[in-house]
Design a protein around this motif. Structure first.
Motif, mmCIF file in Angstrom:
data_model
loop_
_atom_site.group_PDB
_atom_site.id
_atom_site.type_symbol
_atom_site.label_atom_id
_atom_site.label_comp_id
_atom_site.label_asym_id
_atom_site.label_seq_id
_atom_site.Cartn_x
_atom_site.Cartn_y
_atom_site.Cartn_z
ATOM 1 N N MET A 101 0.904 -1.012 0.058
ATOM 2 C CA MET A 101 0.092 0.038 0.098
ATOM 3 C C MET A 101 0.580 1.397 -0.096
ATOM 4 S SD MET A 101 -2.890 -1.635 -0.079
ATOM 5 C CE MET A 101 -3.990 -0.034 0.025
ATOM 6 N N GLY A 102 2.100 1.111 0.121
ATOM 7 C CA GLY A 102 3.045 2.196 0.304
ATOM 8 C C GLY A 102 3.394 2.816 1.413
ATOM 9 N N THR A 103 3.229 2.181 2.433
ATOM 10 C CA THR A 103 3.254 2.062 4.060
ATOM 11 C C THR A 103 4.653 1.867 4.401
ATOM 12 O OG1 THR A 103 0.945 2.184 4.346
ATOM 13 C CG2 THR A 103 2.283 2.268 6.253
ATOM 14 N N ILE A 104 5.291 2.938 4.628
ATOM 15 C CA ILE A 104 6.615 2.571 5.448
ATOM 16 C C ILE A 104 6.687 1.765 6.600
ATOM 17 C CG2 ILE A 104 8.875 3.806 6.105
ATOM 18 C CD1 ILE A 104 8.216 6.299 4.541
ATOM 19 N N LEU A 105 7.469 0.519 6.491
ATOM 20 C CA LEU A 105 7.419 -0.206 7.531
ATOM 21 C C LEU A 105 8.751 -0.050 8.252
ATOM 22 C CD1 LEU A 105 6.419 -3.798 5.661
ATOM 23 C CD2 LEU A 105 5.099 -1.903 6.865
ATOM 24 N N THR A 106 9.905 0.326 7.622
ATOM 25 C CA THR A 106 11.106 0.793 8.326
ATOM 26 C C THR A 106 11.678 1.647 7.245
ATOM 27 O OG1 THR A 106 13.007 0.025 9.610
ATOM 28 C CG2 THR A 106 12.330 -1.299 7.543
ATOM 29 N N ARG A 107 12.811 2.330 8.041
ATOM 30 C CA ARG A 107 13.589 3.286 6.946
ATOM 31 C C ARG A 107 14.959 3.505 7.893
ATOM 32 N NH1 ARG A 107 15.579 8.858 6.799
ATOM 33 N NH2 ARG A 107 15.256 9.703 4.690
ATOM 34 N N TYR A 108 16.129 3.300 7.057
ATOM 35 C CA TYR A 108 17.174 3.441 7.823
ATOM 36 C C TYR A 108 17.732 4.807 7.070
ATOM 37 C CZ TYR A 108 22.266 3.277 8.961
ATOM 38 O OH TYR A 108 23.453 3.487 9.534
ATOM 39 N N PRO A 109 18.271 5.751 7.886
ATOM 40 C CA PRO A 109 18.062 6.079 9.482
ATOM 41 C C PRO A 109 16.727 6.411 9.679
ATOM 42 C CG PRO A 109 19.217 7.933 8.500
ATOM 43 C CD PRO A 109 18.849 7.205 7.238
ATOM 44 N N ASP A 110 16.448 6.479 11.129
ATOM 45 C CA ASP A 110 15.311 6.973 11.847
ATOM 46 C C ASP A 110 14.019 6.239 11.313
ATOM 47 O OD1 ASP A 110 16.997 9.298 12.463
ATOM 48 O OD2 ASP A 110 16.491 10.510 10.489
#
Length: 235
Positions: A202-211
């Motif tokens: 759906m385009g939802t961010i599950l994780t991001r590096y960094p922060d």
């Protein structure tokens, strides 16, 4: 006389400049080649990382499916024995910390079994994974949600159990703890200045590096998501 020497100096400077032009051209060409090679290597590295993350998630989803098939066969689950079922899943969750929670609901979506004890009555019948599991009558992988029992971000997967006349009897679920993605990304040893983002369908961010915590749950811009869906792997 000064004019004569000035003219000689100008001519010498022009001669030196003309002599250096091929060298400068070669340097610029070499720089462009190196820049293009760096871009290609960066794209290949990003693609390898994306494939690795996707394969790791596939393994995790397959493991969740197998675990829930076993959970669905437990007598305490099929008989809705809340105390015995919850105790078993509590012990099981300790062995599989990759999950946020393990549990089971009845045909109405009422939670009767949970590895994490709920503080109040919980109904999950309105969850998308619950409805889709009934429709497909098979294992479903959920999208990003905030779990009602633990309050943590999760991907909840479900597996329905039907009785002898084809009616829903029980549904077991396993919520994947999104912190496993944070750990995977943090250990990826990305080059300095890199950014890695993992999103669901759906385009939802599950994780991001960094922060990771700052970005989790937010959505990619629609234009970016459309580009990914339209062009597929390698964008």
């Amino acid at each position: 006389m000064l004019s004569f020497f000035s003219s000689i100096r100008v001519r010498l400077v022009l001669l030196v400049a003309l002599a250096l032009l091929p060298v400068l051209g070669l340097m610029l060409y070499s720089y462009q080649e190196q820049k293009q090679q760096a871009i290609i290597e960066g794209q290949e590295s990003a693609l390898r990382m994306a494939r690795l993350a996707a394969k790791d998630q596939d393994y995790l989803l397959d493991g969740a499916r197998q675990l829930m098939v076993v959970m669905a066969q437990l007598p305490s689950v099929r008989n809705h024995d809340a105390e015995e079922c919850s105790q078993f899943l509590t012990d099981l969750l300790e062995q599989f910390p990759v999950y946020e929670n393990l549990g089971a609901v009845d045909s109405n979506g009422d939670l009767f079994c949970s590895a994490i004890p709920p503080t109040q009555k919980v109904n999950l019948g309105d969850r998308d994974w619950f409805r889709r599991a009934i429709q497909t009558r098979s294992f479903v992988a959920g999208d990003y949600i905030i779990a009602r029992v633990s309050g943590r971000p999760t991907l909840t997967n479900a597996f329905p159990v039907f009785n002898e006349i084809g009616q829903l009897s029980t549904m077991v679920f396993a919520g994947i703890d999104l912190r496993w993605l944070d750990k995977f990304v943090a250990e990826a040893q990305l080059p300095e200045g890199s950014t890695l983002v993992v999103v669901d369908q759906m385009g939802t961010i599950l994780t991001r590096y960094p922060d990771a915590e700052q970005w989790r749950g937010k959505s990619l811009p629609p234009s970016d998501m459309q580009l990914l869906l339209a062009q597929g792997e390698g964008v």
